[in-house]
Design a protein around this motif. Structure first.
Motif, PDB file in Angstrom:
ATOM      1  N   LEU A 115       0.513  -1.067  -0.081  1.00 28.77           N
ATOM      2  CA  LEU A 115       0.262  -0.097  -0.111  1.00 28.77           C
ATOM      3  C   LEU A 115       0.713   1.676  -0.183  1.00 28.77           C
ATOM      4  O   LEU A 115       0.306   2.358  -0.465  1.00 28.77           O
ATOM      5  N   ARG A 116       1.797   1.033   0.588  1.00 28.18           N
ATOM      6  CA  ARG A 116       2.483   2.442   0.390  1.00 28.18           C
ATOM      7  C   ARG A 116       2.657   3.497   1.370  1.00 28.18           C
ATOM      8  O   ARG A 116       2.649   4.323   0.734  1.00 28.18           O
ATOM      9  N   SER A 117       1.625   3.281   2.208  1.00 31.85           N
ATOM     10  CA  SER A 117       1.641   4.114   2.998  1.00 31.85           C
ATOM     11  C   SER A 117       2.833   4.162   4.411  1.00 31.85           C
ATOM     12  O   SER A 117       2.911   3.593   5.702  1.00 31.85           O
ATOM     13  N   ARG A 118       2.896   4.936   4.942  1.00 30.05           N
ATOM     14  CA  ARG A 118       3.447   5.859   5.195  1.00 30.05           C
ATOM     15  C   ARG A 118       2.426   6.033   6.962  1.00 30.05           C
ATOM     16  O   ARG A 118       3.873   5.562   8.131  1.00 30.05           O
ATOM     17  N   ALA A 119       1.301   5.494   6.847  1.00 34.08           N
ATOM     18  CA  ALA A 119       1.039   5.388   8.419  1.00 34.08           C
ATOM     19  C   ALA A 119       1.812   3.811   8.964  1.00 34.08           C
ATOM     20  O   ALA A 119       1.499   3.477   9.876  1.00 34.08           O
ATOM     21  N   LEU A 120       0.899   3.044   7.309  1.00 36.68           N
ATOM     22  CA  LEU A 120       1.269   1.263   8.027  1.00 36.68           C
ATOM     23  C   LEU A 120       3.202   1.147   8.280  1.00 36.68           C
ATOM     24  O   LEU A 120       3.296   0.649   8.466  1.00 36.68           O
ATOM     25  N   LEU A 121       4.121   2.452   7.559  1.00 35.94           N
ATOM     26  CA  LEU A 121       5.373   2.021   8.096  1.00 35.94           C
ATOM     27  C   LEU A 121       5.618   2.600   9.164  1.00 35.94           C
ATOM     28  O   LEU A 121       6.408   1.281  10.253  1.00 35.94           O
ATOM     29  N   ALA A 122       4.912   3.163   9.558  1.00 38.62           N
ATOM     30  CA  ALA A 122       4.928   3.866  11.421  1.00 38.62           C
ATOM     31  C   ALA A 122       4.039   2.149  12.360  1.00 38.62           C
ATOM     32  O   ALA A 122       5.179   2.316  13.423  1.00 38.62           O
ATOM     33  N   ILE A 153       0.101   5.962  17.744  1.00 44.15           N
ATOM     34  CA  ILE A 153      -0.648   7.455  17.500  1.00 44.15           C
ATOM     35  C   ILE A 153       0.145   8.396  16.462  1.00 44.15           C
ATOM     36  O   ILE A 153      -0.960   9.026  15.890  1.00 44.15           O
ATOM     37  N   ALA A 154       0.850   7.861  16.198  1.00 46.81           N
ATOM     38  CA  ALA A 154       1.286   8.285  14.306  1.00 46.81           C
ATOM     39  C   ALA A 154       0.771   7.893  13.202  1.00 46.81           C
ATOM     40  O   ALA A 154       0.441   8.082  12.360  1.00 46.81           O
ATOM     41  N   TYR A 155       0.341   6.350  13.288  1.00 43.88           N
ATOM     42  CA  TYR A 155      -0.442   5.540  12.525  1.00 43.88           C
ATOM     43  C   TYR A 155      -1.462   6.029  11.983  1.00 43.88           C
ATOM     44  O   TYR A 155      -2.144   6.043  11.513  1.00 43.88           O
ATOM     45  N   ALA A 156      -2.170   6.559  13.404  1.00 46.42           N
ATOM     46  CA  ALA A 156      -3.206   7.340  13.436  1.00 46.42           C
ATOM     47  C   ALA A 156      -3.876   8.610  13.177  1.00 46.42           C
ATOM     48  O   ALA A 156      -4.725   8.613  11.674  1.00 46.42           O
ATOM     49  N   LEU A 157      -2.576   9.630  13.063  1.00 50.58           N
ATOM     50  CA  LEU A 157      -2.223  10.779  12.047  1.00 50.58           C
ATOM     51  C   LEU A 157      -2.104  10.970  11.006  1.00 50.58           C
ATOM     52  O   LEU A 157      -2.571  11.315  10.454  1.00 50.58           O
ATOM     53  N   LEU A 158      -1.398  10.144  10.650  1.00 54.83           N
ATOM     54  CA  LEU A 158      -0.659  10.019   9.216  1.00 54.83           C
ATOM     55  C   LEU A 158      -2.078   9.328   8.704  1.00 54.83           C
ATOM     56  O   LEU A 158      -1.880   8.555   7.056  1.00 54.83           O
ATOM     57  N   LYS A 159      -2.426   8.006   9.182  1.00 54.35           N
ATOM     58  CA  LYS A 159      -3.883   7.918   7.984  1.00 54.35           C
ATOM     59  C   LYS A 159      -5.255   9.005   6.966  1.00 54.35           C
ATOM     60  O   LYS A 159      -5.018   7.895   6.060  1.00 54.35           O
ATOM     61  N   ASP A 160      -5.203   9.645   7.839  1.00 54.05           N
ATOM     62  CA  ASP A 160      -5.935  10.918   7.444  1.00 54.05           C
ATOM     63  C   ASP A 160      -5.010  12.141   5.736  1.00 54.05           C
ATOM     64  O   ASP A 160      -5.028  12.097   5.838  1.00 54.05           O
ATOM     65  N   ALA A 161      -3.522  11.584   6.129  1.00 52.39           N
ATOM     66  CA  ALA A 161      -2.423  12.725   5.606  1.00 52.39           C
ATOM     67  C   ALA A 161      -1.791  12.531   4.637  1.00 52.39           C
ATOM     68  O   ALA A 161      -1.820  12.814   3.981  1.00 52.39           O
ATOM     69  N   ASP A 162      -2.409  10.707   4.744  1.00 46.85           N
ATOM     70  CA  ASP A 162      -1.714   9.686   3.366  1.00 46.85           C
ATOM     71  C   ASP A 162      -2.792   9.589   2.082  1.00 46.85           C
ATOM     72  O   ASP A 162      -4.050   9.448   2.023  1.00 46.85           O
ATOM     73  N   PRO A 163      -2.280  10.301   1.056  1.00 42.29           N
ATOM     74  CA  PRO A 163      -2.823  10.392  -0.147  1.00 42.29           C
ATOM     75  C   PRO A 163      -2.386   8.771  -0.777  1.00 42.29           C
ATOM     76  O   PRO A 163      -1.294   8.353  -0.041  1.00 42.29           O
ATOM     77  N   PRO A 164      -3.089   7.873  -1.444  1.00 48.34           N
ATOM     78  CA  PRO A 164      -3.257   6.732  -2.701  1.00 48.34           C
ATOM     79  C   PRO A 164      -1.501   6.470  -2.511  1.00 48.34           C
ATOM     80  O   PRO A 164      -1.366   8.009  -3.738  1.00 48.34           O
ATOM     81  N   ARG A 165      -0.748   6.068  -3.159  1.00 46.90           N
ATOM     82  CA  ARG A 165       0.446   5.971  -3.466  1.00 46.90           C
ATOM     83  C   ARG A 165       1.533   6.719  -3.032  1.00 46.90           C
ATOM     84  O   ARG A 165       1.870   8.069  -3.310  1.00 46.90           O
ATOM     85  N   ARG A 166       1.576   6.692  -1.944  1.00 47.98           N
ATOM     86  CA  ARG A 166       1.980   7.779  -0.821  1.00 47.98           C
ATOM     87  C   ARG A 166       3.982   7.955  -1.776  1.00 47.98           C
ATOM     88  O   ARG A 166       4.419   8.947  -1.218  1.00 47.98           O
ATOM     89  N   LEU A 167       4.646   6.649  -1.885  1.00 51.99           N
ATOM     90  CA  LEU A 167       6.149   6.296  -1.805  1.00 51.99           C
ATOM     91  C   LEU A 167       6.477   6.531  -3.249  1.00 51.99           C
ATOM     92  O   LEU A 167       5.400   5.471  -4.367  1.00 51.99           O
TER      93      LEU A 167
END
Length: 545
Positions: free
Chosen positions: A96-103, A155-169
């Motif tokens: 998914l290339r999500s920063r939230a998942l990375l966190a 908390i970082a994961y929860a906050l980054l979920k809304d901040a990340d658009p699709p194909r973040r990286l």
């Protein structure tokens, strides 16, 4: 992870589609939880609370004996569980290339790595004061940092979920990002370990001795519980996926563990302390279990989809083989007749005085047989294309006579006597003329071939009568060599033949045609002579009884 719809049990495709981006792989991080999963998570959380009330009473203050193997076993299990969870979450990050998942992946890796120095520095496990130059306060502060670090990543994961658009990286940066995260987590754990070991003398005093805690520990534990509560609220506000749901349960388990380890008795190796470690173990396997379950479910459905696709491909190949074999089987006889008529016409032309009337008749037979071959091909196509048939009201005796006319030359060549009396009292039937004629020609041709292979009387009998079911029944009887006992049950199977050069498709096609007309086709082996093939065709409802 596979792109398979309806990945989780009890989750509808529409429900998944409302929450997952179109074309996005269905993973634990974007699949919405089903109603059953919500109920299960609630039941687990309530079970935690019930266990907390039971464990937090007077029994929690009972001081138990020290078990030397408990801490290494506990540390190893936590390390393995959290490390596997981190690997699986990094895998979902790669998809998914999500920063939230990375966190959250880094969070699980951080907690796994922090267990190592905590276990090594625990007093009395590997050394009286612990390894790595640890002091009395080192283990407790490593515990505080570990249990403060995980909710921070949540908390970082929860906050980054809304901040990340699709194909973040970028596509090529995934491996580099994962390696960098692993390196940063490992470096952070090393730095923190050095700080709390080398600077142990400057740390606030949590432990009075290797067993008992100071009152400061209560304030630190309360702060950790509050920090986990903030993480829980952050997840609750932004919950959308299965991963969000079970992370909330994990955070609850962390808070329960901190309370049981810290508050009852203010001492290690109490009943509450051991109960808290059990909660720690349970919290480490919750997300791991769900990850493994969801992955297994997705791959099971992927396997089912692959097998279904393979069966469909094999069915198409078999259908193609059947169509090809059907065309070859049915057209072979008309082509043979065309060749024979053409050769006869050439012979008439090659005479000193060409017999033009005979040539003309031979050409008529060529044209007639050619039209019949064309009609056969069209009807074979109609047979494999449902809804293309046009049944009409027919006289079954007329169909029989037309079929006999088609094979008249072959009957004469093999000197076969025909008995086919008309039954004027039979009702008309409803069917497709060319297809029923095709069935009769196949049955008659098989009867001729059977009698040609045997010396003696050669008689072909065709009878039409009313079956006890009310349908019209036609019986084709011969005096040939008959059928082997084992062939009766298999003779209608595709590719099964009793002929030396047979293709094994004729009788299979005949049965399919008759069944498509609403009738039945079967064979009766005559022990005295030959075989009898019977088929029924429903009568025309408009025909008078």
């Amino acid at each position: 992870m596979p792109r398979v719809p309806g990945a989780a049990k009890g989750r509808s495709d529409d429900e998944a589609g409302r929450h997952c981006p179109r074309g996005s792989p269905l993973t634990l991080a974007n699949l919405p939880p089903s109603r059953g999963q919500k109920r299960l998570a609630l039941a687990v959380a309530l079970a935690f609370l019930a266990a907390l009330f039971i464990s937090a009473g007077e029994l929690a203050n009972i001081q138990l004996g020290r078990v030397d193997a408990f801490v290494p076993a506990y540390g190893t299990s936590i390390f393995v569980n959290d490390l596997i969870s981190a690997v699986l979450l990094f895998n979902q990050f790669a998809i998914l290339r999500s920063r939230a998942l990375l966190a959250i992946s880094s969070g699980y890796l951080f907690t796994a790595l922090m267990v190592i120095p905590w276990t090594l520095t625990f007093p009395g496990v590997f050394a009286p004061d612990g390894l790595l130059g640890a002091g009395l306060q080192t283990t407790n502060w490593l515990y505080v940092l570990r249990y403060a670090g995980f909710p921070t990543f949540v908390i970082a994961y929860a906050l980054l979920k809304d901040a990340d658009p699709p194909r973040r990286l970028r596509e090529g940066s995934v491996g580099t990002t994962i390696l960098a995260s692993v390196a940063i987590c490992a470096a952070a754990v090393c730095v923190l370990t050095v700080l709390v070991t080398a600077g142990e003398a400057h740390l606030p005093r949590i432990s009075i001795d290797p067993i008992h805690f100071s009152r400061l520990w209560l304030y630190l534990a309360g702060g950790l519980i509050l920090w986990n509560a903030i993480a829980l609220i952050s997840l609750w506000i932004r919950r959308r996926s299965v991963l969000d749901l079970w992370l909330m349960v994990v955070v609850c388990a962390y808070a329960v563990e901190i309370y049981l380890v810290s508050f009852p008795g203010l001492a290690r190796f109490s009943a509450g302390w051991y109960a808290g470690r059990v909660f720690g173990f349970v919290s480490s396997i919750l997300v791991l279990f769900v990850l493994l379950y969801e992955i297994t479910t997705l791959y099971t459905q992927l396997l089912g989809a692959v097998l279904a696709q393979r069966r469909e491909r094999e069915a198409r190949l078999m259908t193609g083989d059947a169509v090809s074999a059907s065309i070859v089987h049915e057209v072979k006889q008309p082509i043979t007749a065309i060749i024979a008529s053409a050769n006869a016409g050439l012979n008439w032309l090659d005479r000193a005085e060409p017999e033009l009337d005979n040539v003309r008749n031979a050409l008529r037979r060529v044209a007639t047989t050619g039209h019949r071959a064309d009609a056969m091909i069209e009807n074979i196509r109609a047979h494999f294309r449902m809804g293309a048939r046009t049944p009409t009201s027919l006289d079954i005796d007329g169909v029989v006579q037309e079929a006999l006319a088609v094979v008249r030359d072959k009957l004469q060549i093999h000197r076969v006597a025909v008995q086919a009396d008309r039954n004027e009292r039979l009702p008309r039937i409803r069917g497709e003329q060319i297809q029923l004629q095709q069935v009769l020609v196949n049955l008659i041709t098989n009867a001729i071939d059977s009698m040609a292979a045997k010396k003696g009387e050669r008689v072909l009998s065709i009878r039409s009568e009313i079956h006890h079911s009310g349908d019209v029944m036609v019986s084709v009887e011969d005096t040939g060599k008959g059928l082997e006992p084992g062939a009766v049950d298999r003779i209608f199977n595709p590719m099964f033949t009793t002929k030396t050069h047979g293709m094994g498709m004729g009788l299979s096609i005949c049965r399919s045609i008759i069944e498509a007309h609403g009738g039945q086709l079967w064979v009766t082996a005559d022990k005295r002579r030959g075989a009898i093939f019977h088929f029924t065709v429903p009568k025309d409802p408009a025909s008078p009884s």
